[in-house]
Motif scaffolding. Sequence first.
Motif, PDB file in Angstrom:
ATOM      1  N   LEU A  30       0.807  -1.220   0.000  1.00 46.64           N
ATOM      2  CA  LEU A  30       0.000   0.000   0.000  1.00 46.64           C
ATOM      3  C   LEU A  30       0.850   1.285   0.000  1.00 46.64           C
ATOM      4  N   PRO A  31       1.891   1.400   0.843  1.00 43.09           N
ATOM      5  CA  PRO A  31       2.661   2.650   0.860  1.00 43.09           C
ATOM      6  C   PRO A  31       3.141   3.081  -0.519  1.00 43.09           C
ATOM      7  N   LEU A  32       3.498   2.111  -1.360  1.00 43.90           N
ATOM      8  CA  LEU A  32       3.995   2.446  -2.702  1.00 43.90           C
ATOM      9  C   LEU A  32       2.912   3.030  -3.587  1.00 43.90           C
ATOM     10  N   ARG A  33       1.668   2.702  -3.271  1.00 41.95           N
ATOM     11  CA  ARG A  33       0.568   3.170  -4.124  1.00 41.95           C
ATOM     12  C   ARG A  33       0.110   4.580  -3.742  1.00 41.95           C
ATOM     13  N   ILE A  34       0.493   5.049  -2.525  1.00 42.83           N
ATOM     14  CA  ILE A  34      -0.073   6.320  -2.056  1.00 42.83           C
ATOM     15  C   ILE A  34       0.178   7.468  -3.027  1.00 42.83           C
ATOM     16  N   ALA A  35       1.471   7.728  -3.335  1.00 38.11           N
ATOM     17  CA  ALA A  35       1.779   8.918  -4.153  1.00 38.11           C
ATOM     18  C   ALA A  35       1.129   8.837  -5.528  1.00 38.11           C
ATOM     19  N   PRO A  36       1.258   7.681  -6.247  1.00 34.67           N
ATOM     20  CA  PRO A  36       0.602   7.628  -7.563  1.00 34.67           C
ATOM     21  C   PRO A  36      -0.920   7.768  -7.491  1.00 34.67           C
ATOM     22  N   VAL A  37      -1.536   7.184  -6.468  1.00 31.62           N
ATOM     23  CA  VAL A  37      -2.999   7.291  -6.356  1.00 31.62           C
ATOM     24  C   VAL A  37      -3.389   8.749  -6.099  1.00 31.62           C
ATOM     25  N   LEU A  38      -2.647   9.413  -5.192  1.00 37.42           N
ATOM     26  CA  LEU A  38      -2.972  10.818  -4.895  1.00 37.42           C
ATOM     27  C   LEU A  38      -2.767  11.684  -6.135  1.00 37.42           C
ATOM     28  N   THR A  39      -1.676  11.417  -6.865  1.00 36.73           N
ATOM     29  CA  THR A  39      -1.393  12.217  -8.061  1.00 36.73           C
ATOM     30  C   THR A  39      -2.529  12.071  -9.064  1.00 36.73           C
ATOM     31  N   SER A  40      -2.991  10.826  -9.269  1.00 35.07           N
ATOM     32  CA  SER A  40      -4.033  10.694 -10.290  1.00 35.07           C
ATOM     33  C   SER A  40      -5.379  11.185  -9.755  1.00 35.07           C
ATOM     34  N   ALA A  41      -5.622  11.071  -8.441  1.00 30.59           N
ATOM     35  CA  ALA A  41      -6.880  11.609  -7.880  1.00 30.59           C
ATOM     36  C   ALA A  41      -6.909  13.131  -8.017  1.00 30.59           C
ATOM     37  N   ALA A  42      -5.733  13.760  -7.860  1.00 31.36           N
ATOM     38  CA  ALA A  42      -5.671  15.232  -7.896  1.00 31.36           C
ATOM     39  C   ALA A  42      -6.065  15.782  -9.267  1.00 31.36           C
ATOM     40  N   GLN A  43      -6.060  14.898 -10.290  1.00 29.72           N
ATOM     41  CA  GLN A  43      -6.477  15.373 -11.614  1.00 29.72           C
ATOM     42  C   GLN A  43      -8.000  15.476 -11.716  1.00 29.72           C
ATOM     43  N   VAL A  44      -8.686  14.821 -10.777  1.00 32.68           N
ATOM     44  CA  VAL A  44     -10.153  14.788 -10.839  1.00 32.68           C
ATOM     45  C   VAL A  44     -10.763  15.716  -9.786  1.00 32.68           C
ATOM     46  N   VAL A  45     -10.074  15.839  -8.636  1.00 23.39           N
ATOM     47  CA  VAL A  45     -10.665  16.510  -7.470  1.00 23.39           C
ATOM     48  C   VAL A  45     -10.178  17.951  -7.386  1.00 23.39           C
ATOM     49  N   GLU A  46     -11.122  18.842  -7.008  1.00 27.91           N
ATOM     50  CA  GLU A  46     -10.731  20.246  -6.878  1.00 27.91           C
ATOM     51  C   GLU A  46     -10.488  20.668  -5.446  1.00 27.91           C
ATOM     52  N   ARG A  47     -11.267  20.103  -4.502  1.00 30.80           N
ATOM     53  CA  ARG A  47     -11.184  20.659  -3.150  1.00 30.80           C
ATOM     54  C   ARG A  47     -10.928  19.606  -2.080  1.00 30.80           C
ATOM     55  N   THR A  48     -11.909  18.740  -1.815  1.00 35.92           N
ATOM     56  CA  THR A  48     -11.765  17.806  -0.688  1.00 35.92           C
ATOM     57  C   THR A  48     -11.616  16.383  -1.191  1.00 35.92           C
ATOM     58  N   LEU A  49     -10.602  15.705  -0.693  1.00 35.19           N
ATOM     59  CA  LEU A  49     -10.405  14.302  -1.046  1.00 35.19           C
ATOM     60  C   LEU A  49     -10.519  13.475   0.229  1.00 35.19           C
ATOM     61  N   TYR A  50     -11.629  12.769   0.372  1.00 32.50           N
ATOM     62  CA  TYR A  50     -11.795  11.881   1.518  1.00 32.50           C
ATOM     63  C   TYR A  50     -11.139  10.552   1.177  1.00 32.50           C
ATOM     64  N   VAL A  51     -10.463   9.980   2.166  1.00 37.64           N
ATOM     65  CA  VAL A  51      -9.826   8.681   1.932  1.00 37.64           C
ATOM     66  C   VAL A  51     -10.501   7.650   2.820  1.00 37.64           C
ATOM     67  N   HIS A  52     -11.089   6.653   2.197  1.00 40.45           N
ATOM     68  CA  HIS A  52     -11.740   5.565   2.924  1.00 40.45           C
ATOM     69  C   HIS A  52     -10.871   4.330   2.693  1.00 40.45           C
ATOM     70  N   LEU A  53     -10.474   3.669   3.777  1.00 37.39           N
ATOM     71  CA  LEU A  53      -9.572   2.524   3.636  1.00 37.39           C
ATOM     72  C   LEU A  53     -10.371   1.225   3.618  1.00 37.39           C
ATOM     73  N   HIS A  54     -10.063   0.390   2.664  1.00 39.32           N
ATOM     74  CA  HIS A  54     -10.659  -0.947   2.629  1.00 39.32           C
ATOM     75  C   HIS A  54      -9.659  -1.858   1.935  1.00 39.32           C
ATOM     76  N   PRO A  55      -8.690  -2.380   2.702  1.00 35.96           N
ATOM     77  CA  PRO A  55      -7.680  -3.228   2.067  1.00 35.96           C
ATOM     78  C   PRO A  55      -8.345  -4.449   1.431  1.00 35.96           C
ATOM     79  N   GLY A  56      -7.913  -4.755   0.226  1.00 35.08           N
ATOM     80  CA  GLY A  56      -8.402  -5.952  -0.447  1.00 35.08           C
ATOM     81  C   GLY A  56      -9.817  -5.830  -0.992  1.00 35.08           C
ATOM     82  N   LEU A  57     -10.340  -4.626  -1.052  1.00 36.28           N
ATOM     83  CA  LEU A  57     -11.704  -4.431  -1.572  1.00 36.28           C
ATOM     84  C   LEU A  57     -11.796  -5.044  -2.976  1.00 36.28           C
ATOM     85  N   ASN A  58     -12.747  -5.949  -3.150  1.00 36.77           N
ATOM     86  CA  ASN A  58     -12.883  -6.613  -4.445  1.00 36.77           C
ATOM     87  C   ASN A  58     -14.161  -6.145  -5.127  1.00 36.77           C
ATOM     88  N   LEU A  59     -13.966  -5.362  -6.182  1.00 33.07           N
ATOM     89  CA  LEU A  59     -15.128  -4.833  -6.904  1.00 33.07           C
ATOM     90  C   LEU A  59     -15.459  -5.686  -8.128  1.00 33.07           C
TER      91      LEU A  59
END
Length: 547
Positions: free
Chosen positions: A1-30
Amino acid sequence: LPLRIAPVLTSAAQVVERTLYVHLHPGLNLGASVGQPRPVFIPPVVDVSSLITGLYSNAANVCAHLDVRVLLTNVCAQPNVAACPGTGLSGGAAANPFPSPQPLSHSPEVVLTDFALQDPGQSRLVTQCLQRYAGNCYVCKPGLASVLLHPQQEKEEPGDRGGRSEPMKTYSEVVVGGTFDRLHGAHKTLLNISCLLANKRFLIGVCDQDLLKKKVLKELIEPYALRVQHLREFLQDVKPSLQYDIVPLSDPFGPSVVEAQLECIVVSEETRKGGEAVNRKRIENGLPGLVLHEIQLLKDAHHTEIEEEKISSSSLRSRLLGTLLAQANETPHLPLVPYLIGLTGGSGSGKTSIARQLEALGAVRIDTDQLGHETYRPGEVVYNRVLEEFGPEFMNEDKTINRRALGLKVFGNKKRLKALTDIVWPEIALRLKQRIQQAREEGKQVCVVDAAVLLEAGWTDIVHEVWVVVVPEEEALSRVMARDGVSQEDAIRRLQSQWGTARQVEHANVVLCTLWEPEVTQRQVRKAWDLLQKRIQQRMERAKPHS
Ligand SMILES: CC(=O)SCCNC(=O)CCNC(=O)[C@H](O)C(C)(C)COP(=O)(O)OP(=O)(O)OC[C@H]1O[C@@H](n2cnc3c(N)ncnc32)[C@H](O)[C@@H]1OP(=O)(O)O
């Protein structure tokens, strides 16, 4: 997970303008084959705490403009009703952390995931599944969109997988203290980890009054009520099941040294000594010591030479210098050009040196002290009226007015100062208008009106923007004494004849500070000037007749 933080935040920042809530669910299978996933409880293990620190420290570097908030409703010590009040848990594996969707202070409009699709054909099913999942956990805006992020995966270093899944010790009541000015990543880490550690009550002491006196750029600290409002909103989002008590601190200890039931205090490397002092006081007061839980200080990758290396509110405040803090009032009664800056600040604040720098950048500088001095010339209306009002003893041998003696008379004496300014201000204002008119005729774009008591005189409506120059009072005092050769008492009397800096800042559109090296002031002035040019440009565009 730690390795994914920066890339996930970087790509989320392209979509979000103001508030980014982070909900944790390790292993979430969609993946559609497993049916609709349900939110689960995550135990507060050491890994979660490191993840929170990692999230905020990466956010400060890759998406500093976003208000990131890590949500902890589903991170709970023991999934039972007693430990997680309000969750409606009946115990057992099927416990749902969200018996009903949790309202957030900013209802989500879009839900993002970094779930990796096995098959591109799955995309629609996965996004629908994600929308339902988000809607079960939080109250979202109608028409919630969902987006699959494609973060650039970082390379895994050998040894990166070593997580720490040991449980964290949690406590019934946790306490922290701080100023909490302009909530930043380091505050949020402290608050989030405290929420992780607390099962029942979280007590927050917020510095007020005397505790703020020594702070850098204290004039720019948000008012107490606003800081509390931001804290409450953040905490209510993060873990609504906790009881939050927010109290003002007028000494460094507050209730931490008198409340017996407190168990843990959360500190950083920097405040550990404060935590130890709390424990000494508690023991003196016959109370058990608190567990000191130390969190890591977040490094600020963008800090400059006058700023601290850690993420700090004083650095954030210093970055506000030169920027537009409050929109300028509408001034339809003023002509479009020249744009008028009212530059003010207490005696010794350094406003005249700033006015000169603005002049060098192209502004016309109008020195109202100078205009005032011109009105005292023999033969002028003011000359005669001042002598009538104050008496012939204020005349020098050469018949000029003894301004120094007049200054000693009026500064510190409200009534006499008013008698003087009632005579002089209207005449200065007249001369000022003539200078502005002259600048207009010469086609000048910007005038800087250097006026020590612009706000006290109520001259805000004769300028487009008010810029205030601040320095700490001790600095202003020593500058005035050294520059004007006056005693400390006289310098204090003069400063007390003017508004305090906090009151001036309330009326400021832009604030500047001359406390540091001259280059630092020059950079502020340059920044303020460049931003001003943009505002003037936009204003011109708006004023153009529409074709
Ligand atoms: C609205 C405006 O700002 S107009 C510009 C300020 N001028 C006035 O208010 C007019 C009344 N003041 C005066 O006439 C003169 O200051 C006098 C006669 C009292 C003293 O004259 P001098 O000894 O030559 O002092 P000088 O005019 O240079 O002012 C010395 C300091 O007093 C401060 N000062 C001037 N007027 C005032 C005032 N009305 N109230 C409080 N402080 C004042 C100035 O800030 C200046 O310090 P700074 O240069 O660090 O900003």
